[in-house]
Design a protein around this motif. Structure first.
Motif, PDB file in Angstrom:
ATOM      1  N   GLY A 114      -1.396  16.141  -5.499  1.00 57.12           N
ATOM      2  CA  GLY A 114      -1.360  15.008  -6.437  1.00 57.12           C
ATOM      3  C   GLY A 114      -2.180  13.805  -6.031  1.00 57.12           C
ATOM      4  O   GLY A 114      -1.997  12.719  -6.577  1.00 57.12           O
ATOM      5  N   TRP A 115      -3.132  13.991  -5.106  1.00 57.93           N
ATOM      6  CA  TRP A 115      -3.961  12.854  -4.690  1.00 57.93           C
ATOM      7  C   TRP A 115      -5.437  13.218  -4.752  1.00 57.93           C
ATOM      8  O   TRP A 115      -5.870  14.175  -4.128  1.00 57.93           O
ATOM      9  CB  TRP A 115      -3.607  12.411  -3.275  1.00 57.93           C
ATOM     10  N   MET A 116      -6.173  12.438  -5.510  1.00 54.49           N
ATOM     11  CA  MET A 116      -7.622  12.638  -5.601  1.00 54.49           C
ATOM     12  C   MET A 116      -8.288  11.816  -4.506  1.00 54.49           C
ATOM     13  O   MET A 116      -8.141  10.597  -4.463  1.00 54.49           O
ATOM     14  CB  MET A 116      -8.110  12.147  -6.977  1.00 54.49           C
ATOM     15  N   ILE A 175      -6.409   8.337  -5.354  1.00 57.43           N
ATOM     16  CA  ILE A 175      -5.855   8.066  -6.683  1.00 57.43           C
ATOM     17  C   ILE A 175      -4.775   9.086  -7.024  1.00 57.43           C
ATOM     18  O   ILE A 175      -4.966  10.285  -6.818  1.00 57.43           O
ATOM     19  CB  ILE A 175      -6.985   8.163  -7.740  1.00 57.43           C
ATOM     20  N   LYS A 176      -3.656   8.595  -7.538  1.00 58.71           N
ATOM     21  CA  LYS A 176      -2.564   9.492  -7.934  1.00 58.71           C
ATOM     22  C   LYS A 176      -2.982  10.278  -9.170  1.00 58.71           C
ATOM     23  O   LYS A 176      -3.439   9.700 -10.156  1.00 58.71           O
ATOM     24  CB  LYS A 176      -1.320   8.656  -8.239  1.00 58.71           C
ATOM     25  N   ILE A 177      -2.830  11.589  -9.117  1.00 58.40           N
ATOM     26  CA  ILE A 177      -3.185  12.399 -10.282  1.00 58.40           C
ATOM     27  C   ILE A 177      -2.048  13.361 -10.573  1.00 58.40           C
ATOM     28  O   ILE A 177      -1.224  13.648  -9.709  1.00 58.40           O
ATOM     29  CB  ILE A 177      -4.488  13.215 -10.063  1.00 58.40           C
ATOM     30  N   ASP A 178      -2.067  13.863 -11.763  1.00 57.86           N
ATOM     31  CA  ASP A 178      -0.988  14.739 -12.165  1.00 57.86           C
ATOM     32  C   ASP A 178      -1.539  15.984 -12.845  1.00 57.86           C
ATOM     33  O   ASP A 178      -2.205  15.888 -13.863  1.00 57.86           O
ATOM     34  CB  ASP A 178      -0.080  13.962 -13.136  1.00 57.86           C
ATOM     35  N   GLY A 179      -1.285  17.126 -12.242  1.00 58.51           N
ATOM     36  CA  GLY A 179      -1.618  18.389 -12.893  1.00 58.51           C
ATOM     37  C   GLY A 179      -3.098  18.666 -13.085  1.00 58.51           C
ATOM     38  O   GLY A 179      -3.474  19.506 -13.890  1.00 58.51           O
ATOM     39  N   SER A 201       0.837  -1.199   0.000  1.00 63.56           N
ATOM     40  CA  SER A 201       0.000   0.000   0.000  1.00 63.56           C
ATOM     41  C   SER A 201       0.872   1.248   0.000  1.00 63.56           C
ATOM     42  O   SER A 201       1.934   1.266   0.619  1.00 63.56           O
ATOM     43  CB  SER A 201      -0.877   0.013   1.246  1.00 63.56           C
ATOM     44  N   ASN A 202       0.388   2.288  -0.700  1.00 65.86           N
ATOM     45  CA  ASN A 202       1.117   3.555  -0.622  1.00 65.86           C
ATOM     46  C   ASN A 202       0.453   4.509   0.380  1.00 65.86           C
ATOM     47  O   ASN A 202       0.685   5.710   0.342  1.00 65.86           O
ATOM     48  CB  ASN A 202       1.270   4.200  -2.005  1.00 65.86           C
ATOM     49  N   SER A 203      -0.376   3.964   1.271  1.00 64.29           N
ATOM     50  CA  SER A 203      -1.085   4.804   2.251  1.00 64.29           C
ATOM     51  C   SER A 203      -0.128   5.660   3.080  1.00 64.29           C
ATOM     52  O   SER A 203      -0.440   6.807   3.395  1.00 64.29           O
ATOM     53  CB  SER A 203      -1.897   3.935   3.204  1.00 64.29           C
ATOM     54  N   GLY A 204       1.006   5.083   3.459  1.00 65.98           N
ATOM     55  CA  GLY A 204       1.970   5.843   4.261  1.00 65.98           C
ATOM     56  C   GLY A 204       2.456   7.065   3.506  1.00 65.98           C
ATOM     57  O   GLY A 204       2.495   8.171   4.041  1.00 65.98           O
ATOM     58  N   LYS A 205       2.792   6.861   2.243  1.00 64.66           N
ATOM     59  CA  LYS A 205       3.281   7.986   1.441  1.00 64.66           C
ATOM     60  C   LYS A 205       2.185   9.033   1.242  1.00 64.66           C
ATOM     61  O   LYS A 205       2.438  10.234   1.324  1.00 64.66           O
ATOM     62  CB  LYS A 205       3.773   7.487   0.076  1.00 64.66           C
ATOM     63  N   ILE A 206       0.965   8.555   0.998  1.00 61.39           N
ATOM     64  CA  ILE A 206      -0.149   9.497   0.793  1.00 61.39           C
ATOM     65  C   ILE A 206      -0.338  10.357   2.048  1.00 61.39           C
ATOM     66  O   ILE A 206      -0.380  11.587   1.972  1.00 61.39           O
ATOM     67  CB  ILE A 206      -1.456   8.742   0.454  1.00 61.39           C
ATOM     68  N   LEU A 207      -0.418   9.701   3.199  1.00 59.91           N
ATOM     69  CA  LEU A 207      -0.587  10.459   4.447  1.00 59.91           C
ATOM     70  C   LEU A 207       0.571  11.428   4.664  1.00 59.91           C
ATOM     71  O   LEU A 207       0.385  12.548   5.134  1.00 59.91           O
ATOM     72  CB  LEU A 207      -0.686   9.504   5.642  1.00 59.91           C
TER      73      LEU A 207
END
Ligand SMILES: Nc1ncnc2c1ncn2[C@@H]1O[C@H](COP(=O)(O)OP(=O)(O)O)[C@@H](O)[C@H]1O
Ligand SMILES: [Mg+2]
Length: 185
Positions: A108-110, A136-140, A38-44
């Motif tokens: 960068g996170w929806m 969700i990872k988003i860009d720009g 999971s990328n939850s840690g990075k998102i937080l």
């Protein structure tokens, strides 16, 4: 902590009805991801400082250590049960909600998946997003039109958005022991 091998999970107290969440101490919980990374840690980590975002301490690919929220998932409040009452300030709640959405997107996170089981109400009267696993990872991208906001507020962020209407109205105070019994596996 480098890896989960350093910890004996069977010695920790499990909290929350679903998932693999353990109390480490009064201030911190350990969340373990069993089925996939999971990328939850990075998102937080990316979202630190925004409204509703709990503190993250450490994280790896299959675990994270975050702030322990003393409170209930929103669902219980919306069903009318709690051991404490909260009073939300409408203006403040609205501002925080928009700042949270704008801020997440700017970083960068929806936001997605913020239903009533993934948002908690703290005894301190604040809302906390406890599960960012479906962001969700988003860009720009930008969110600027009324329609885009409506979609987020009524869909992906609905737990937060609906908090104001439902929370204050009909809470029956069951007592902390009873509520913890209901909340704990
Ligand atoms: N930071 C936290 N502090 C206290 N309880 C938490 C915290 N994070 C999660 N929980 C509890 O654990 C439950 C499951 O957490 P969640 O992160 O949504 O896991 P899952 O991956 O199963 O969806 C939550 O509904 C809540 O009751
Ligand atoms: Mg969840």
């Amino acid at each position: 902590m480098q890896s989960l091998n350093e910890i004996d999970l069977s010695k920790l107290e499990k909290i929350g009805k679903t998932g693999n969440v353990y109390a480490l101490n009064d201030e911190q919980i350990l969340k373990v991801f069993t089925s996939e990374k999971s990328n939850s840690g990075k998102i937080l980590n990316d979202l630190q400082g925004l409204p509703f975002v709990p503190k993250i301490y450490e994280y790896g690919e299959d675990w994270l250590i975050m702030q322990r929220i003393k409170g209930n998932i929103l669902w219980f409040h919306q069903k009318g049960f709690s051991w404490f009452n909260v009073k939300l300030n409408y203006k403040e709640h609205k501002k925080n909600t928009l700042d949270f959405i704008d801020g997440s997107i700017a970083k960068g996170w929806m936001p997605e998946g913020l239903h009533q089981f993934n948002v908690m109400m703290g005894e301190d009267g604040k809302l906390y997003v406890c599960d960012v696993g479906r962001f969700i990872k988003i860009d720009g991208e930008t969110v600027s039109t009324k329609n885009e906001y409506q979609k987020l507020l009524l869909g992906y962020c609905r737990g937060i958005n609906q908090a104001y209407d439902t929370i204050e109205s009909r809470i029956e105070l069951l007592g902390k022991e009873k509520m913890l019994e209901i909340c704990t596996p």
